[in-house]
Enzyme design. Structure first.
Site, PDB file in Angstrom:
ATOM      1  N   ASP B 389      89.985 -35.542  75.675  1.00 24.22           N
ATOM      2  CA  ASP B 389      88.674 -34.953  75.423  1.00 24.22           C
ATOM      3  C   ASP B 389      87.696 -36.034  74.964  1.00 24.22           C
ATOM      4  OD1 ASP B 389      87.425 -32.182  75.120  1.00 24.22           O
ATOM      5  OD2 ASP B 389      86.953 -33.077  73.161  1.00 24.22           O
ATOM      6  N   GLU B 418      88.161 -37.246  80.125  1.00 26.21           N
ATOM      7  CA  GLU B 418      87.042 -36.310  80.271  1.00 26.21           C
ATOM      8  C   GLU B 418      85.774 -37.065  79.878  1.00 26.21           C
ATOM      9  OE1 GLU B 418      84.952 -32.328  78.526  1.00 26.21           O
ATOM     10  OE2 GLU B 418      85.671 -33.969  77.307  1.00 26.21           O
TER      11      GLU B 418
END
Lengths: 671, 671
Positions: B389, B418
């Site tokens: 993330d 990401e």
């Protein structure tokens, strides 16, 4: 960048440093006085503000630090320009750092305006001010900082006014003098080799000394021109603004299979032969053709040129006539066939029987030492520029070695590659050491080709490849020149002289010599094989010479430092598909005059038509506000215009195919 | 390339080896089974013929040599494809050599035809044959070579016939087995890191395990789904052809400042909170949310997935809720403000009060060792893929370190970044180690954007950046999907699945969930903050699901090895500005099936219209002659067409927005 893989990156990422060579260990290159754009990708995680500095160290060890201006938001490529003005190997590196003050100020501005964390933000500001004050500060700055700290600490004051005080110019200056930074990260160092100015900037002229002062005798024979007669043209060449005079080979010319007029195979006893068929009983690459004079004559010629500010460039053509002394003294430097003969140069089934190519694979060490000796010999005789004939037919590693050897001892020696060959070879010769190269310029005649090529040489390859835009050579008379009349010659001269930092022409160009040998792209009755008798003064009188136009171009180049650079060339949009627009600009701090210099060139590439267009200038590339209204003076005609970013232009190639416009920075208004 | 400057180049120039990283010390990357194009600029001086070989050495030390085919005349860039099919660090280098036989044969052909040097050329040919015969030859080849030598030596024979004999196939083969070469020059070695197949090829599905099997109770409360209930969807996900199932964070969720439905600040006691607000009394990144079950439940889930051929990818979100155990045990891993509080995540003046970002600059060593421990822990629990993330909000050198550390011990572990951020960061994360990255794909919707982006990821950045084309995420519901209806969803799925080697979707895409929270680009009633109750079977019954279309796309990918690659993607021309055409092709010798595989995709990017176009195929990119006539079978509809290089196509987005055409190589004719 050789740290172990697990920890290559520093705290702040710094990558993609430019200028650099695209491949290989060689340093990027520039010339003394060149204005170079330095580029680095610098970024960090998250949203905190960072800053970046360029640290540039001269060969003598003087270091300057230039703060990169912040790139446009969202772009991580930092760019700044600097002038490198000392010969030798420069080093440079890039610093990235967290700009703690800017990060805090941005957050404080928006949070205090929103009433969020007001006390906290002032407290954080006070911590930063403490760090600034702990450093070395002038008394005046210290007073400013202390005043600001008092304002921040005054909890009773209006928060909006207290934070506004942080934007006072005196505060900005006091912080900038001693900014609170953290996470300072340095890139690895890069190197840049700075060579002398003439490696990158100059106007070149080429003539055959044997034609200069050659006399047609009454019996039909010719008395060759020589270094004494050729000296007489030097003042005019200097007056025309040329910096370098390049001479085709001046060595004895072979007699075996000597070429006659128009490259015929049956030369008569009086045909002088091609200067590139080097070597005869009188000597080889170390000798001077007896018809041209003695070594003393040559040295006198070089000295006389020098007194006019002209430097002599000599041809270095590494090939031999069958009569060259090496053929008997060192047959191993050639290719001996099974039948015992030496192989001619050939392009099967065609043979060039006046030339033996050298073979670098039989006795590489012996041959390269002999060539080094020859080059050293001519250096000792006053030659510091060599125009190298067909370097792409010799092993590239030989050139890498030779140029490194020569430049180690004589860093001022310049080699120009006559590499009319494929891009990979042309670029590699430049990468490994050639200071300059001939180019594809002569074959880039249409607008889109010109725009692409100027962009390539000024941006994409400028770190290692220095173009010399010759407009013609004894080997090249393009279709464009053959069929474009006087306008074509003016267009090509203006384009070369204004776009390239180095440009050149071969004698006869100014006289619009545009008749080709049928089926070829070179002049008929080519000077390579015979004497030429040019009447420069007579042609001028009857209006058949553009020498004054050429001289004007060179004088404009000398008056405008922006034109003495290449990397500053930028293309502008025109609506017409035949009109090219470009500019060159130097801001005041990078200009040797201390004043900004901007030149705009609008050029009709169509020698057969009058063309009209709107020219859409990107004024930011010229150091002007986008809404500027300014005076542009045509340096050819003297006419002045009031210009803005959008201008209508009409160019009649039959009178003046190009506007060469100088911007008057003293009187810029707004539209 | 670290030889001293004076002698960097070898006898033959070999430069610009690719694939390589654009900057920095990291190796180029590929995945197990990837078909990679190797490129080198190889040339020499003059006109003699050269050849070039690629030498490719696997991590296990097996070396294969592939002769580069000759580039088109005038091009010095040699290219060939090879399959890398072993994990680890490969090495490769390039050989350049003078092809003495080819040089001689060319000269002999033209000179003998012209009657020039006839005897000499045969004599040179005999010398070459002696060199070939002196090597190791089969008896058959030796006989061929001896026969040719006799023919050459037969001075009474017809020269034309004697030289023609040199072109006999048997001679060509005998020479090729033992070719006379000289000036052999090797490049320095390059490295290429080959990672496992799933690093580059796979279909990904994302779901929130708490929603899978969640039950709405009669009293309005919800009983969370868990790893036991979520297991029940695994067979269908496997049947739909997905390889990887990615789970948002499965850890305890903080209660302090927990977010309510639609990102509101006032969660009720029953709102489950965002899985990305990691950490509570029950534990942090090493714990499992109690509602999802026990560690045994998780391990059972992973094992069940594995039995269906599905691998579990876990989220690695390095941030904490205020309730995370680290907040008390290691406050130094956060930023403590002067008022003693810990700094929230913020984008001033906005604050994210459910999140504390980590601070890597107070105790970098302590923090990174703890993160490494967490990652090792999940690896031990069966997780070998991490979807990271927001990696762009952590220092890049941390990722470089972490991935190198993990991969040194576990080379099969894959990290997906990401990194929805700027190109410099996105690319650098890939350069330093991330095996995959999210991309700008979701925002590339128009034809020109798509063509540019596909070209970029398949050609320009493929050596280091592996895209995973997610069509949606819990954070991304583009305008294109919001307003394009079912056609938009089919178009984006077909484009992602056919163009990228890795693609993915987040649950709900197949149900055309296209209502956004007003003013945002994400789903309303977002699953990040609440449970979702999806009736996949019911939607299918009433025709509100494109799950079968998705399954078909995945099944096509599995049946066609050409689609399991990225670098082989090539764009073809279409006349219409809304229709994109591209192809992927593997020749027989590079295809795991041993048969050629070619797929052509013609896709209408306009979800609102029927479009028609001519499609202009470059058949050379598909291993077909330019005048081929071939059968193209639509893998969606089953229809077959007879196609040539020019084809008319009509695409109705309301029925089938894309042709996905398989070429029948067995029955290729000519037009």
């Amino acid at each position: 960048m050789s740290t172990p893989r697990n920890s290559h990156l520093g705290r702040i990422v710094i990558r993609h440093l430019n200028p650099r060579q695209p491949d290989g260990p060689w340093p990027a290159r520039a010339f003394d006085g060149e204005v170079v754009e330095f580029i680095a990708t610098v970024f960090r995680e998250g949203h905190d503000v960072i800053g970046s500095d360029l640290e540039l160290t001269s060969p003598g060890g003087t270091t300057q630090t230039i703060a990169f201006p912040h790139p446009v938001h969202g772009v991580d490529e930092w760019r700044t320009w600097a002038c490198v003005d000392e010969l030798g190997e420069w080093s440079w590196r890039v610093l990235g750092y967290a700009d703690d003050w800017a990060t805090w100020l941005h957050a404080a501005d928006v949070k205090i305006a929103a009433g969020v964390d007001v006390d906290l933000m002032f407290r954080l500001g006070l911590d930063l001010l403490d760090r600034v004050r702990a450093g070395r500060n002038t008394a005046a700055n210290l007073a400013v900082l202390t005043g600001l700290a008092d304002t921040f600490a005054d909890a009773a004051g209006d928060p909006a006014k207290r934070i506004a005080a942080a934007h006072d110019t005196t505060v900005t200056e006091a912080i900038a003098a001693n900014p609170p930074r953290s996470l300072e990260t340095w890139s690895d160092p890069m190197t840049m080799l700075v060579e002398r100015t003439r490696a990158g900037y100059g106007a070149w002229y080429e003539f055959f000394p044997r034609s200069e002062g050659a006399v047609k005798n009454k019996d039909g024979t010719v008395t060759s021109g020589n270094f004494v007669t050729a000296r007489k043209r030097l003042p005019q060449i200097a007056k025309d603004g040329f910096d370098v005079l390049y001479l085709p080979p001046i060595h004895p010319i072979g007699r075996t299979h000597r070429k006659g007029p128009n490259n015929t195979l049956d030369a008569s006893a009086t045909d002088p032969g091609s200067p590139w068929a080097i070597g005869a009983a009188e000597g080889g690459h170390d000798a001077i053709h007896p018809d041209l004079g003695t070594l003393a004559d040559f040295e006198g010629f070089v000295a006389e040129a020098e007194s006019h500010g002209i430097e002599i460039a000599l041809d270095l053509a590494l090939q031999c006539s069958p009569d060259h002394p090496w053929v008997t003294s060192h047959p191993e430097w050639f290719t001996t066939l099974p039948d015992g003969t030496i192989a001619f140069a050939e392009n099967p089934p065609k043979k060039y029987q006046d030339i033996y190519p050298l073979n670098f694979d039989n006795d590489y060490d012996g041959l390269r030492r002999e060539i080094l000796r020859i080059v050293e010999l001519w250096i000792a005789r006053g030659v510091h520029i060599f125009r190298v004939d067909n370097p792409h037919t010799k092993p590239v590693h030989f050139w890498e070695w030779l140029i490194a050897e020569v430049n180690a001892k004589h860093p001022d020696v310049v080699f120009l590659a006559e590499a009319f060959t494929r891009p990979a070879m042309m670029h590699t010769l430049a990468s490994v050491g050639f200071q300059q190269s001939y180019t594809y310029f002569t074959w880039r005649n249409h607008k889109t080709e010109i725009v692409d090529y100027l962009t390539e040489v000024s941006q994409r390859t400028a770190a290692f490849f220095r173009p010399n835009f010759f407009v013609n050579t004894p080997d090249i008379l393009t279709e464009y020149l053959q069929f474009g009349g006087v306008p074509a010659f003016k267009i090509r001269a203006a384009l070369a002289a204004m776009s390239a930092a180095s440009w050149g022409m071969y004698a006869g160009f100014e006289l619009i010599e545009n008749v080709a040998r049928p089926g070829s792209e070179e002049n008929i009755d080519n000077e390579k094989y015979e004497f030429k008798f040019r009447d420069f003064a007579g042609a001028l009188k009857v209006g058949r010479s553009i020498a004054p136009y050429i001289a004007r171009l060179n004088s404009i180049r000398r008056a405008h430092p922006a034109l003495q650079q290449l990397r500053n060339l930028r293309i502008h949009h025109t609506d017409d598909d035949g009109i090219v627009a470009f500019s060159k600009y130097l801001p005041a701090h990078l200009s040797p005059t201390g004043k900004p210099d901007g030149v705009i060139v609008i050029l009709n590439t169509d020698p057969h038509a009058v063309r009209e267009t709107m020219v859409r200038l990107d004024l930011s590339l010229l150091g002007l506000p986008h809404d500027a209204s300014f005076t542009a003076t045509d340096l050819i005609t003297g006419s002045s215009y009031t210009w803005t970013k959008d201008n209508f232009v009409r160019l009649d190639s039959f009178s003046e195919p190009a506007h060469i416009l100088s911007i008057s920075y003293g009187k810029v208004g707004s539209k």
